[in-house]
Structures are given as structure tokens and as C-alpha cells.
Motif scaffolding. Structure first.
Motif, PDB file in Angstrom:
ATOM      1  N   HIS A  67     122.670 -42.313 -10.978  1.00 12.69           N
ATOM      2  CA  HIS A  67     123.878 -43.312 -10.766  1.00 12.69           C
ATOM      3  C   HIS A  67     122.651 -44.430  -9.620  1.00 12.69           C
ATOM      4  O   HIS A  67     121.675 -44.215  -9.881  1.00 12.69           O
ATOM      5  CB  HIS A  67     124.804 -42.686  -8.794  1.00 12.69           C
ATOM      6  N   GLY A 117     128.002 -42.083 -12.730  1.00 12.07           N
ATOM      7  CA  GLY A 117     127.974 -42.940 -11.738  1.00 12.07           C
ATOM      8  C   GLY A 117     127.233 -44.233 -12.936  1.00 12.07           C
ATOM      9  O   GLY A 117     127.673 -44.181 -14.321  1.00 12.07           O
ATOM     10  N   GLU A 121     127.405 -44.260 -17.044  1.00  7.03           N
ATOM     11  CA  GLU A 121     128.168 -45.763 -18.074  1.00  7.03           C
ATOM     12  C   GLU A 121     126.787 -46.071 -19.082  1.00  7.03           C
ATOM     13  O   GLU A 121     126.940 -46.423 -20.043  1.00  7.03           O
ATOM     14  CB  GLU A 121     127.135 -46.920 -16.802  1.00  7.03           C
ATOM     15  N   GLN A 140     131.995 -40.890 -13.467  1.00  8.23           N
ATOM     16  CA  GLN A 140     132.025 -41.392 -12.723  1.00  8.23           C
ATOM     17  C   GLN A 140     132.592 -41.553 -11.224  1.00  8.23           C
ATOM     18  O   GLN A 140     133.867 -41.373 -11.015  1.00  8.23           O
ATOM     19  CB  GLN A 140     133.283 -42.481 -13.666  1.00  8.23           C
ATOM     20  N   GLU A 142     132.348 -43.091  -8.704  1.00  7.15           N
ATOM     21  CA  GLU A 142     132.183 -44.133  -7.910  1.00  7.15           C
ATOM     22  C   GLU A 142     133.175 -44.239  -7.262  1.00  7.15           C
ATOM     23  O   GLU A 142     132.918 -44.925  -5.886  1.00  7.15           O
ATOM     24  CB  GLU A 142     132.861 -46.063  -8.564  1.00  7.15           C
ATOM     25  N   PRO A 149     134.183 -47.821 -10.917  1.00  4.02           N
ATOM     26  CA  PRO A 149     132.617 -48.731 -11.570  1.00  4.02           C
ATOM     27  C   PRO A 149     132.578 -49.804 -11.981  1.00  4.02           C
ATOM     28  O   PRO A 149     133.767 -51.113 -11.986  1.00  4.02           O
ATOM     29  CB  PRO A 149     132.948 -47.662 -12.664  1.00  4.02           C
ATOM     30  N   GLY A 153     131.785 -49.171 -17.046  1.00  4.79           N
ATOM     31  CA  GLY A 153     131.955 -48.097 -17.051  1.00  4.79           C
ATOM     32  C   GLY A 153     133.163 -47.703 -17.256  1.00  4.79           C
ATOM     33  O   GLY A 153     133.699 -47.129 -18.986  1.00  4.79           O
ATOM     34  N   THR A 154     134.082 -48.849 -17.318  1.00  5.11           N
ATOM     35  CA  THR A 154     135.796 -48.304 -17.745  1.00  5.11           C
ATOM     36  C   THR A 154     136.305 -48.973 -18.491  1.00  5.11           C
ATOM     37  O   THR A 154     137.174 -47.813 -19.136  1.00  5.11           O
ATOM     38  CB  THR A 154     136.581 -49.485 -16.401  1.00  5.11           C
ATOM     39  N   VAL A 170     138.180 -41.767 -13.485  1.00  2.00           N
ATOM     40  CA  VAL A 170     137.982 -42.457 -12.164  1.00  2.00           C
ATOM     41  C   VAL A 170     138.362 -42.159 -11.521  1.00  2.00           C
ATOM     42  O   VAL A 170     137.550 -42.475 -10.073  1.00  2.00           O
ATOM     43  CB  VAL A 170     138.167 -43.929 -13.336  1.00  2.00           C
TER      44      VAL A 170
END
Length: 277
Positions: A67, A117, A121, A140, A142, A149, A153-154, A170
Motif C-alpha cells: 500500500h 490500497g 489501485e 482497498q 483505506e 482511496p 482506486g474508486t 471500499v
């Protein structure tokens, strides 16, 4: 490109294929050095007509990219130099994902270990990813640090798995196994661990051997989506959380309790949930 050109990567070549092995012990955190090396290798290869496929794997069988380096919480300026080179409208972490997403070569991730993380991504930004059953994990995480993220990533998740599963990934912040990730579309395919090398090598060699112009034409036709608006929304969401006291406490607490050590990273989700609880 020589083997010794990068501190955190090993780069080798064979007919049309560039192999990039991530090697940033102890757990391949995405720190300034690894980000700078990845950016440099991708930028250098952009102009290289003889390279058709880039295969990414890890020197560490347990971790692909752990990450983003959590010690950034105490070194807020560490990425300033890299950020200065980031294109308009994206943050320094999104810039790496966007560079990878717009790479002229076909990019393939060989996921044999964990990617969380910023590592998740990176996997989702590549053209293709193949995951080892029983060994690979992607997540993910975060949210467990009080953030969301912030490195693409989102947006990459929604493109791959759809909004509902992206929200699940998420907000559960769980580590997904290879088969679940495949079913969701987060990776192209889950393959038996002992077949991962063969599957990816065969694909890479076949793509590299295609007639002149085919790869470029396919990448032109199947172009990456323009995510500018979404990346801006993501950055704003991330930036709104990262400055809150909870995020700082959870990130520092994570480091104090073994994050970024091999033992701590084996069940990082469990470690962070305890701190948050």
C-alpha cells in the motif's frame, strides 16, 4: 535499461516484452522511491517502439505492493518533488495510475501475493491482471485508516466491477481472494498458483508476436475512459478525510502496531480494525 538502473525494480527484456519486477523490501510499500522508479520506467518505455507488452510482478511472493507508505503521515513533503511533475487535475498518486492506464504498451500484472490500497489501485489501472488462487489478495483498505482511496482506486474499481461492488469493496475494506476478485471483474482471471507464470507468459508472448500495428490499433479502439471528473471528486473526498485527527491516529497507530512489517501486513485489516474499534 540495465538491471542496476533502479533501486526498487528489476527490469529485463525479451522479444517485445519488458518484465518489471517490484523489489522494495520488506513488503513493497509504495514509497517515494518505488513511485519514482515506476514513473521513470513507464515514461521511458512510452517512446520505445520495440516494447509491446510490460509484465509486472513482485520479487516477494507474499506482497505485490503493500500500500502507500504510511510513514508519510510524518513526512508530508516527501512527495512534493513527484507532485510537481503530476499533470493538472490529478494528485501525485492518481498521476501514477493515469500514467499506467494510458501506457501505449499492453500492461499485465501477475498478482501472486497481496495488493492493498495503492497496490490495488496499481493492479486495477493496468490493462490486465491475473491472480494466483490461494495466494493473491486485493483490497482497498483505506476506510480502516479513516480515509477513502485517493489514487484512482474508486474510479478504476467502478470501471471494473460497477458501483455496487465498488462501494462494497471500499466500505468493507476487506482483502478479496483471487476467485472473488475474478467473479467481480476486479482481475481478469484467477488461475492456479503453479500455472500463473505459464498463463501470463503465453499471453505476453502471443501479444508481443502479433503483426505490426495490431496492439496500437486495439488500444486506440478500446481506449481508456476519461475519468477526469471522477478523479477530481475522489481527490476531494480523500483530501477531506486525510486531514482529520482520526486518520492521523489510525495511520500512526497502524505503524506503531506493526504495519509495514511482514508480520503486521499478513492481517493488516485485523490490525487496523482493532485500532479503530
Amino acid at each position: 535499461m540495465h538491471h542496476d538502473a533502479y533501486a526498487t525494480l528489476r527490469v529485463s527484456r525479451e522479444a517485445g516484452i519488458v518484465r518489471v519486477t517490484l523489489d522494495n523490501p520488506p513488503v513493497n510499500v509504495l514509497d517515494v522511491a518505488l513511485m519514482a522508479d515506476l514513473r521513470h520506467v513507464l515514461t521511458t518505455l512510452r517512446e520505445d517502439e520495440s516494447a509491446r507488452v510490460i509484465v509486472f510482478d513482485s520479487a516477494d511472493p507474499e506482497f505485490f505492493i503493500a500500500h502507500v507508505d504510511m510513514s508519510l503521515v510524518d513526512a508530508p513533503d516527501a512527495f512534493d518533488e513527484l507532485a510537481a511533475d503530476a499533470p493538472e487535475g490529478v494528485n501525485v498518486f492518481q498521476a501514477l495510475g493515469e500514467l499506467l492506464r494510458h501506457q501505449p504498451q499492453v500492461t499485465i500484472v501477475k498478482l501472486a501475493g497481496k495488493a492493498r490500497g495503492g497496490g490495488a489501485e496499481f493492479v486495477a489501472a493496468a490493462d490486465m491482471a491475473f491472480a494466483a488462487i490461494g495466494r493473491a489478495g486485493i483490497g482497498q483498505i483505506e476506510a480502516l485508516m479513516g480515509i477513502v482511496p485517493g489514487g484512482g482506486g474508486t474510479q478504476y474499481l467502478v470501471s471494473r466491477v460497477g458501483r455496487h461492488r465498488a462501494l462494497e469493496a471500499v466500505l468493507s475494506a476487506d482483502l478479496y481472494d483471487a476467485q472473488t476478485a475474478e467473479r467481480y471483474g476486479w482481475v481478469n482471471r484467477a488461475v492456479p498458483a503453479d500455472e500463473l507464470d505459464d498463463v501470463v507468459d503465453r499471453l505476453a508472448r502471443n501479444i508481443a508476436a502479433l503483426p505490426e500495428g495490431v496492439v496500437a490499433a486495439a488500444k486506440r479502439a478500446i481506449a481508456p475512459e476519461n475519468l477526469a471528473g471522477g478523479l477530481q471528486r475522489e481527490h476531494d473526498a480523500w483530501a477531506g478525510q486525510i486531514t482529520l485527527p482520526a486518520a492521523e491516529r489510525l495511520i500512526r497507530g497502524g505503524l506503531a502496531h506493526g504495519a509495514q512489517t511482514r508480520d503486521g501486513e499478513r492481517d493488516l485489516e485485523g490490525l487496523l480494525r482493532k485500532l479503530a474499534g
